[in-house]
Design an enzyme around this catalytic site. Structure first.
Site, PDB file in Angstrom:
ATOM      1  N   CYS A  14       0.867  -1.181   0.000  1.00 55.43           N
ATOM      2  CA  CYS A  14       0.000   0.000   0.000  1.00 55.43           C
ATOM      3  C   CYS A  14       0.906   1.234   0.000  1.00 55.43           C
ATOM      4  O   CYS A  14       2.088   1.130  -0.320  1.00 55.43           O
ATOM      5  CB  CYS A  14      -0.995  -0.016   1.158  1.00 55.43           C
ATOM      6  SG  CYS A  14      -0.304   0.228   2.810  1.00 55.43           S
TER       7      CYS A  14
ATOM      8  N   ASN B 190       2.445   1.586   4.245  1.00 50.65           N
ATOM      9  CA  ASN B 190       2.702   0.312   4.915  1.00 50.65           C
ATOM     10  C   ASN B 190       2.397   0.386   6.408  1.00 50.65           C
ATOM     11  O   ASN B 190       3.099  -0.192   7.227  1.00 50.65           O
ATOM     12  CB  ASN B 190       4.145  -0.150   4.660  1.00 50.65           C
ATOM     13  CG  ASN B 190       4.426  -1.594   5.033  1.00 50.65           C
ATOM     14  OD1 ASN B 190       5.551  -1.922   5.360  1.00 50.65           O
ATOM     15  ND2 ASN B 190       3.432  -2.470   4.988  1.00 50.65           N
TER      16      ASN B 190
ATOM     17  N   CYS C 244      -1.402   0.803   7.291  1.00 53.81           N
ATOM     18  CA  CYS C 244      -2.836   0.509   7.459  1.00 53.81           C
ATOM     19  C   CYS C 244      -3.269  -0.727   6.678  1.00 53.81           C
ATOM     20  O   CYS C 244      -3.512  -1.780   7.252  1.00 53.81           O
ATOM     21  CB  CYS C 244      -3.687   1.709   7.040  1.00 53.81           C
ATOM     22  SG  CYS C 244      -3.517   3.156   8.111  1.00 53.81           S
ATOM     23  N   ARG C 245      -3.375  -0.603   5.361  1.00 50.46           N
ATOM     24  CA  ARG C 245      -3.953  -1.677   4.549  1.00 50.46           C
ATOM     25  C   ARG C 245      -3.027  -2.873   4.375  1.00 50.46           C
ATOM     26  O   ARG C 245      -3.440  -4.012   4.603  1.00 50.46           O
ATOM     27  CB  ARG C 245      -4.353  -1.128   3.167  1.00 50.46           C
ATOM     28  CG  ARG C 245      -5.424  -0.064   3.247  1.00 50.46           C
ATOM     29  CD  ARG C 245      -5.642   0.609   1.917  1.00 50.46           C
ATOM     30  NE  ARG C 245      -4.487   1.436   1.565  1.00 50.46           N
ATOM     31  CZ  ARG C 245      -4.349   2.071   0.413  1.00 50.46           C
ATOM     32  NH1 ARG C 245      -5.271   1.936  -0.532  1.00 50.46           N
ATOM     33  NH2 ARG C 245      -3.287   2.820   0.182  1.00 50.46           N
ATOM     34  N   SER C 246      -1.801  -2.631   3.929  1.00 53.90           N
ATOM     35  CA  SER C 246      -0.928  -3.786   3.662  1.00 53.90           C
ATOM     36  C   SER C 246      -0.547  -4.552   4.928  1.00 53.90           C
ATOM     37  O   SER C 246      -0.455  -5.784   4.876  1.00 53.90           O
ATOM     38  CB  SER C 246       0.296  -3.387   2.835  1.00 53.90           C
ATOM     39  OG  SER C 246       1.067  -2.397   3.455  1.00 53.90           O
TER      40      SER C 246
ATOM     41  N   ASP D 172      -8.138   3.576   1.496  1.00 57.09           N
ATOM     42  CA  ASP D 172      -7.205   3.873   2.580  1.00 57.09           C
ATOM     43  C   ASP D 172      -7.984   4.451   3.758  1.00 57.09           C
ATOM     44  O   ASP D 172      -8.580   5.518   3.648  1.00 57.09           O
ATOM     45  CB  ASP D 172      -6.152   4.876   2.098  1.00 57.09           C
ATOM     46  CG  ASP D 172      -5.010   5.041   3.078  1.00 57.09           C
ATOM     47  OD1 ASP D 172      -5.123   4.605   4.249  1.00 57.09           O
ATOM     48  OD2 ASP D 172      -3.987   5.608   2.674  1.00 57.09           O
TER      49      ASP D 172
END
Length: 146
Positions: A7, A10, A12-14, A117
């Site tokens: 993401c 690096n 939140c999402r990934s 995000d």
């Protein structure tokens, strides 16, 4: 199987995708290597966003020990699949591809859209977690079939 989730920062999402896929793979006895990285370098060395840690913990997934890292071209050599969360990440990762083989490793995490995000919207962490968890279940089914 070696899979990298990517993401922007690096945090939140990934990290969620990394943690969820690693958790689910382990539960199924799959010895996969899962990691994550960001296309931006602002958070290198930092742990995941506290809200990502909290939503993961809610579902029994511990991502607190992860540390943000910056995507580098050498990751193409290290991973079989590089899954990105949105179009900007896709573009940024492909820009570092050295060969057609590198480019073929890069895919959108969601085949039919982006993972939003949640960084600027506290209320998006739960829906993003649910989206990621559902896709990780599908990924395991799809990759085990291959």
């Amino acid at each position: 199987m070696k899979i990298l989730m990517v993401c922007l920062g690096n945090i939140c999402r990934s990290p969620l995708a990394h943690g969820v896929l690693a958790h689910l793979a382990e539960k199924q006895g799959l010895h996969w290597e899962i990691d994550s990285a960001g296309t931006g370098d602002w958070h290198v060395g930092q742990g995941p966003d506290r809200r990502s840690v909290a939503v993961a913990n809610k579902y029994g997934v511990d991502i607190s020990q992860q540390r943000a890292q910056f995507f580098i071209p050498e990751f193409f050599d290290r991973y079989d699949h590089i899954l990105v969360m949105d179009e900007n990440n896709y573009r940024d990762v492909l820009a570092q591809a050295r060969t057609e083989k590198d480019r073929k490793k890069v895919q959108m995490f969601l085949a039919d859209g982006i993972v939003p995000d949640p960084y600027f919207d506290e209320n998006q962490f739960e829906p993003v977690y649910q989206m990621i968890e559902a896709r990780c279940q599908e990924l395991i089914r799809d990759l085990v079939k291959k």
